[in-house]
Scaffold this active site. Sequence first.
Site, short mmCIF file in Angstrom:
data_model
loop_
_atom_site.label_atom_id
_atom_site.label_comp_id
_atom_site.label_asym_id
_atom_site.label_seq_id
_atom_site.Cartn_x
_atom_site.Cartn_y
_atom_site.Cartn_z
N LYS A 14 27.81 91.17 41.87
CA LYS A 14 26.98 91.07 40.49
C LYS A 14 25.92 92.32 40.54
O LYS A 14 25.68 92.74 39.53
CB LYS A 14 26.07 89.78 41.00
CG LYS A 14 26.98 88.61 40.83
CD LYS A 14 26.05 87.20 40.91
CE LYS A 14 25.17 87.27 42.29
NZ LYS A 14 25.87 87.04 43.41
N ARG A 88 21.25 79.50 38.78
CA ARG A 88 22.02 79.08 39.97
C ARG A 88 21.95 77.44 40.03
O ARG A 88 22.93 76.87 40.95
CB ARG A 88 21.34 79.56 41.24
CG ARG A 88 21.86 80.82 41.43
CD ARG A 88 20.82 81.30 42.90
NE ARG A 88 21.45 81.69 43.78
CZ ARG A 88 21.52 83.24 44.16
NH1 ARG A 88 21.02 83.91 43.11
NH2 ARG A 88 22.18 83.60 44.99
N ARG A 172 24.53 80.55 52.32
CA ARG A 172 24.55 80.91 50.74
C ARG A 172 25.71 80.54 49.95
O ARG A 172 25.58 80.27 49.06
CB ARG A 172 24.12 82.35 50.80
CG ARG A 172 22.90 82.94 51.13
CD ARG A 172 22.55 84.47 51.52
NE ARG A 172 22.99 85.19 50.73
CZ ARG A 172 23.22 86.53 50.90
NH1 ARG A 172 23.10 87.11 52.22
NH2 ARG A 172 23.58 87.33 50.13
P1 AP5 Z 1 26.74 93.29 45.72
O1 AP5 Z 1 27.00 93.93 44.21
O2 AP5 Z 1 25.46 93.58 46.42
O3 AP5 Z 1 26.86 91.78 45.58
P2 AP5 Z 1 26.21 90.54 44.89
O4 AP5 Z 1 26.95 89.61 44.25
O5 AP5 Z 1 24.82 91.12 44.37
O6 AP5 Z 1 25.58 89.82 46.10
P3 AP5 Z 1 24.07 88.91 46.57
O7 AP5 Z 1 24.33 88.90 48.25
O8 AP5 Z 1 23.00 90.07 46.20
O9 AP5 Z 1 24.18 87.91 46.03
P4 AP5 Z 1 23.30 86.50 46.57
O10 AP5 Z 1 23.62 85.73 45.22
O11 AP5 Z 1 23.62 86.01 47.65
O12 AP5 Z 1 21.91 87.32 46.51
P5 AP5 Z 1 20.57 87.14 45.70
O13 AP5 Z 1 19.88 88.41 46.07
O14 AP5 Z 1 20.73 86.95 44.38
O15 AP5 Z 1 27.71 93.50 46.41
C1 AP5 Z 1 28.02 93.21 47.99
C2 AP5 Z 1 28.58 94.41 48.65
O16 AP5 Z 1 29.88 94.75 48.33
C3 AP5 Z 1 27.77 95.87 48.56
O17 AP5 Z 1 27.77 96.39 49.76
C4 AP5 Z 1 28.89 96.58 47.63
O18 AP5 Z 1 28.88 97.91 47.55
C5 AP5 Z 1 29.96 95.98 47.79
N1 AP5 Z 1 31.06 95.99 46.80
C6 AP5 Z 1 30.61 95.35 45.43
N2 AP5 Z 1 31.84 95.18 44.83
C7 AP5 Z 1 32.89 95.48 45.41
C8 AP5 Z 1 34.01 95.69 44.97
N3 AP5 Z 1 34.82 95.55 43.90
N4 AP5 Z 1 35.01 96.28 46.12
C9 AP5 Z 1 34.63 96.56 47.34
N5 AP5 Z 1 32.99 96.50 47.70
C10 AP5 Z 1 32.25 95.77 46.51
O19 AP5 Z 1 19.75 86.05 46.43
C11 AP5 Z 1 19.15 86.09 47.82
C12 AP5 Z 1 18.39 84.83 47.84
O20 AP5 Z 1 17.33 84.55 46.90
C13 AP5 Z 1 19.04 83.43 47.87
O21 AP5 Z 1 19.93 82.92 48.71
C14 AP5 Z 1 17.86 82.50 47.35
O22 AP5 Z 1 17.31 82.09 48.54
C15 AP5 Z 1 17.02 83.18 46.38
N6 AP5 Z 1 17.34 83.16 45.03
C16 AP5 Z 1 17.88 84.43 44.22
N7 AP5 Z 1 18.10 84.00 43.09
C17 AP5 Z 1 17.76 82.54 42.88
C18 AP5 Z 1 17.60 81.48 41.86
N8 AP5 Z 1 18.20 81.88 40.65
N9 AP5 Z 1 17.49 80.20 42.11
C19 AP5 Z 1 17.04 80.06 43.57
N10 AP5 Z 1 16.85 80.82 44.70
C20 AP5 Z 1 17.36 82.08 44.31
#
Ligand code: AP5
Length: 217
Positions: A14, A88, A172
């Site tokens: 994402k 979410r 997660r």
């Molecule tokens: P990346 O693009 O970083 O993946 P992502 O989908 O953004 O993953 P996140 O870990 O950020 O998602 P998340 O939902 O757990 O975290 P968030 O910050 O939203 O890609 C991952 C890796 O893979 C990278 O190294 C990239 O280079 C590689 N990659 C990407 N695409 C690829 C491909 N096609 N092929 C190969 N490699 C690839 O949330 C964190 C925390 O915040 C949550 O756990 C929660 O506690 C809180 N939070 C955030 N939003 C909310 C909400 N709306 N409600 C409640 N709590 C929330």
Amino acid sequence: MLNIILLGPPGAGKGTQAARLQATRGMIQLSTGDMLREAVAAGTPIGLKAKAVMERGELVSDAIVSALIGEGLDAAADKGAIFDGFPRTRAQAEALDLLLTERSRSLDHVIELAVDEDALVTRITGRFSCAKCGTGYHDSFRPTHVAGVCDVCGSTEFVRRKDDNEQTVRTRMAEYRAKTEPILPYYEQRGLVRSIDGMASVDEVAAQIDAILDGTA
Ligand code: AP5
Ligand code: MG
């Protein structure tokens, strides 16, 4: 002005795709995860509340993240929005509808990144980003061109997220399956969901998203 949701489990890509869309299309990336991490780093009242919850891999309260998205939309009133990691829960999906309606906006697409969960652990545990400009990298899939030097700003300092360990990633993912995946029908019944192959390469995933946004897919 398109408004889209990128939906998918942790590590689905994402953030990678949202950052690219922001750079190439002048849209604005609204990532609740990034906003919360900024609040934690700045030690704001929201950050103090969110820190431990995020380190456990659980969800922060609907009210907090919905308020953050409202502020983000107001700061980018003239730009298309990419919702990354929001909504979410069903309550957040309903809150988003209201936030958009209040601003005379509407949702164009919900793009689901379909991925294989086992591969995601490798993606997440290999992830790091530049401490200065925030550019994201991966040990195997997207290393820096010169080892230890950021391609974009030349900084030599990098950071890894505190919640990027295997145990927290499993929590997660369980949260995603229990609370986030069930909101898909809410959008399916409105004909908004487009599912794409998130296991393809970064460029191939980008091409699939571009085709949807350009109306050619
Ligand atoms: P990346 O693009 O970083 O993946 P992502 O989908 O953004 O993953 P996140 O870990 O950020 O998602 P998340 O939902 O757990 O975290 P968030 O910050 O939203 O890609 C991952 C890796 O893979 C990278 O190294 C990239 O280079 C590689 N990659 C990407 N695409 C690829 C491909 N096609 N092929 C190969 N490699 C690839 O949330 C964190 C925390 O915040 C949550 O756990 C929660 O506690 C809180 N939070 C955030 N939003 C909310 C909400 N709306 N409600 C409640 N709590 C929330
Ligand atoms: Mg992300």
